[in-house]
Design a protein around this motif. Structure first.
Motif, PDB file in Angstrom:
ATOM      1  N   ASP A 249     -15.565  21.468  14.507  1.00 25.56           N
ATOM      2  CA  ASP A 249     -15.233  20.502  15.975  1.00 25.56           C
ATOM      3  C   ASP A 249     -14.028  19.804  15.631  1.00 25.56           C
ATOM      4  OD1 ASP A 249     -15.944  18.849  13.709  1.00 25.56           O
ATOM      5  OD2 ASP A 249     -17.369  17.592  15.049  1.00 25.56           O
ATOM      6  N   ALA A 250     -13.227  20.322  14.657  1.00 29.26           N
ATOM      7  CA  ALA A 250     -11.826  19.774  14.627  1.00 29.26           C
ATOM      8  C   ALA A 250     -10.684  20.762  14.330  1.00 29.26           C
ATOM      9  CB  ALA A 250     -11.769  18.719  13.380  1.00 29.26           C
ATOM     10  N   ILE A 251      -9.408  20.772  15.204  1.00 32.81           N
ATOM     11  CA  ILE A 251      -8.533  21.843  14.969  1.00 32.81           C
ATOM     12  C   ILE A 251      -7.257  21.303  14.808  1.00 32.81           C
ATOM     13  CG2 ILE A 251      -9.630  23.476  16.690  1.00 32.81           C
ATOM     14  CD1 ILE A 251      -7.945  22.513  18.840  1.00 32.81           C
ATOM     15  N   GLU A 252      -6.361  22.177  14.278  1.00 32.66           N
ATOM     16  CA  GLU A 252      -4.877  21.770  14.193  1.00 32.66           C
ATOM     17  C   GLU A 252      -4.245  23.059  14.996  1.00 32.66           C
ATOM     18  OE1 GLU A 252      -0.996  21.991  11.500  1.00 32.66           O
ATOM     19  OE2 GLU A 252      -2.880  21.706  10.503  1.00 32.66           O
ATOM     20  N   LEU A 253      -3.863  22.654  16.297  1.00 34.74           N
ATOM     21  CA  LEU A 253      -3.037  23.664  17.072  1.00 34.74           C
ATOM     22  C   LEU A 253      -1.459  23.416  16.883  1.00 34.74           C
ATOM     23  CD1 LEU A 253      -3.751  24.455  20.935  1.00 34.74           C
ATOM     24  CD2 LEU A 253      -1.689  24.616  19.702  1.00 34.74           C
ATOM     25  N   THR A 254      -0.941  24.412  16.271  1.00 33.55           N
ATOM     26  CA  THR A 254       0.371  24.459  15.859  1.00 33.55           C
ATOM     27  C   THR A 254       1.321  24.649  17.181  1.00 33.55           C
ATOM     28  OG1 THR A 254       0.337  26.706  14.941  1.00 33.55           O
ATOM     29  CG2 THR A 254      -0.083  24.715  13.384  1.00 33.55           C
ATOM     30  N   LEU A 255       2.464  23.950  17.110  1.00 38.55           N
ATOM     31  CA  LEU A 255       3.390  24.086  18.344  1.00 38.55           C
ATOM     32  C   LEU A 255       4.371  25.279  17.752  1.00 38.55           C
ATOM     33  CD1 LEU A 255       3.824  20.792  19.566  1.00 38.55           C
ATOM     34  CD2 LEU A 255       2.187  21.890  20.297  1.00 38.55           C
ATOM     35  N   ARG A 256       3.910  26.474  17.463  1.00 33.06           N
ATOM     36  CA  ARG A 256       5.014  27.487  17.278  1.00 33.06           C
ATOM     37  C   ARG A 256       5.152  28.697  18.408  1.00 33.06           C
ATOM     38  NH1 ARG A 256       2.579  28.417  11.150  1.00 33.06           N
ATOM     39  NH2 ARG A 256       2.671  26.320  10.656  1.00 33.06           N
ATOM     40  N   THR A 257       4.482  28.184  19.528  1.00 32.80           N
ATOM     41  CA  THR A 257       4.750  29.325  20.723  1.00 32.80           C
ATOM     42  C   THR A 257       5.018  28.310  21.920  1.00 32.80           C
ATOM     43  OG1 THR A 257       2.268  29.096  21.411  1.00 32.80           O
ATOM     44  CG2 THR A 257       3.213  30.758  19.702  1.00 32.80           C
ATOM     45  N   ALA A 258       5.398  29.198  23.010  1.00 35.66           N
ATOM     46  CA  ALA A 258       5.948  28.369  24.322  1.00 35.66           C
ATOM     47  C   ALA A 258       4.473  27.805  24.865  1.00 35.66           C
ATOM     48  CB  ALA A 258       6.482  29.158  25.271  1.00 35.66           C
ATOM     49  N   ALA A 259       3.348  28.198  24.600  1.00 37.28           N
ATOM     50  CA  ALA A 259       2.090  28.005  25.184  1.00 37.28           C
ATOM     51  C   ALA A 259       1.449  26.771  24.600  1.00 37.28           C
ATOM     52  CB  ALA A 259       1.133  28.881  25.301  1.00 37.28           C
ATOM     53  N   GLY A 260       2.163  26.216  23.579  1.00 34.95           N
ATOM     54  CA  GLY A 260       1.291  25.264  22.550  1.00 34.95           C
ATOM     55  C   GLY A 260       0.992  24.005  23.466  1.00 34.95           C
ATOM     56  N   ILE A 261       1.944  23.316  24.013  1.00 35.80           N
ATOM     57  CA  ILE A 261       1.672  21.989  24.690  1.00 35.80           C
ATOM     58  C   ILE A 261       0.591  22.139  25.843  1.00 35.80           C
ATOM     59  CG2 ILE A 261       2.540  20.195  26.173  1.00 35.80           C
ATOM     60  CD1 ILE A 261       2.988  19.395  23.196  1.00 35.80           C
ATOM     61  N   ASP A 262       1.003  23.425  26.449  1.00 42.43           N
ATOM     62  CA  ASP A 262      -0.110  23.463  27.607  1.00 42.43           C
ATOM     63  C   ASP A 262      -1.823  23.862  27.233  1.00 42.43           C
ATOM     64  OD1 ASP A 262       1.646  23.283  29.746  1.00 42.43           O
ATOM     65  OD2 ASP A 262       2.247  25.570  29.967  1.00 42.43           O
ATOM     66  N   ALA A 263      -1.618  24.588  25.899  1.00 42.12           N
ATOM     67  CA  ALA A 263      -2.862  24.734  25.146  1.00 42.12           C
ATOM     68  C   ALA A 263      -3.626  23.494  24.723  1.00 42.12           C
ATOM     69  CB  ALA A 263      -2.609  25.764  24.152  1.00 42.12           C
ATOM     70  N   VAL A 264      -2.851  22.420  24.465  1.00 43.48           N
ATOM     71  CA  VAL A 264      -3.244  21.399  23.990  1.00 43.48           C
ATOM     72  C   VAL A 264      -4.130  20.587  24.991  1.00 43.48           C
ATOM     73  CG1 VAL A 264      -2.924  19.175  22.973  1.00 43.48           C
ATOM     74  CG2 VAL A 264      -1.867  21.125  21.968  1.00 43.48           C
ATOM     75  N   ARG A 265      -3.170  20.335  26.116  1.00 52.04           N
ATOM     76  CA  ARG A 265      -3.459  19.902  27.489  1.00 52.04           C
ATOM     77  C   ARG A 265      -4.778  20.443  27.783  1.00 52.04           C
ATOM     78  NH1 ARG A 265       0.609  20.444  29.738  1.00 52.04           N
ATOM     79  NH2 ARG A 265       1.785  18.782  28.991  1.00 52.04           N
TER      80      ARG A 265
END
Length: 220
Positions: free
Chosen positions: A42-58
């Motif tokens: 129930d915890a993740i670290e989504l890394t911002l290494r792709t163009a989709a990163g911020i949209d994926a976080v959102r």
């Protein structure tokens, strides 16, 4: 002083294992997060290494509110602000960048800089950090190195988040250290599984990791 809220630290300690990954297609973000949650992570670290990163976080923050969303590879002050606006609960970075730490402090965003050496750690301590990412954990020397490196600072109550080269075979010694809040598991989410939209496979992978962790603590 840069401190992680107790609520976040305690949740990281409870879960023990944070799934680390990047997302190449935004539409994969939500089903991936749901698959991990179903498997017990129930915890993740989504890394911002792709163009989709911020949209994926959102998307995950909006549609999977039960997931504790951390964001990795935060390298600039601007990104700190963007990540908080996207709804993330905390952020981490591979290195110790004072400008990024100060930016996180200014907007009261929980942030853990990356450290590998005593000098890195002292720079983080100077800025008030008490929760840091230990990276790259295995390449730096593993658990024996972390024990030696962290010993002179034990009285400060520093908590560590090791990531880099960890897997189901070597994770338990880290998890059993009193100063390790949680570990990062980038091996849990295979990119091929994401590409194939094998959400059941990712759920099974997560469940197996949690099972291995629990089994390792059964006799303690």
């Amino acid at each position: 002083m840069m401190m992680f809220p107790d609520e976040i630290l305690q949740r990281l300690q409870r879960t023990g294992i944070v799934a680390g990954f990047s997302v190449e297609q935004t539409q994969h973000a939500v089903p991936l997060a749901k698959a991990l949650f179903k498997g017990g992570i129930d915890a993740i670290e989504l890394t911002l290494r792709t163009a989709a990163g911020i949209d994926a976080v959102r998307a995950i923050c909006a549609e999977v509110p039960e997931m504790l969303v951390g964001v990795g590879t935060i390298l600039t002050p601007e990104t700190v602000r963007e990540v908080k606006a996207a709804g993330a609960s905390f952020g981490v970075a591979p290195g110790m960048n004072a400008r990024v730490v100060r930016a996180a402090q200014e907007i009261e965003f929980p942030f853990a800089p990356g450290i590998m050496t005593p000098s890195d750690l002292e720079a983080a301590i100077e800025l008030g950090c008490r929760f840091v990412k230990f990276f790259p954990a295995e390449a730096a020397g593993g658990i024996s190195y972390l024990r030696s490196m962290s010993a002179p600072y034990k009285h400060l109550g520093i908590q560590y988040f090791p990531l880099g080269g960890l897997n189901a075979e070597n994770m338990l010694p880290y998890l059993k250290e009193s100063n390790v809040a949680a570990i990062g598991g980038s091996w849990i989410v295979k990119q091929t599984m994401v590409n194939n939209e094998d959400w059941d496979g990712i759920t099974t992978s997560a469940a197996n990791v949690i099972k291995a962790k629990n089994k390792g603590f059964e006799n303690e």
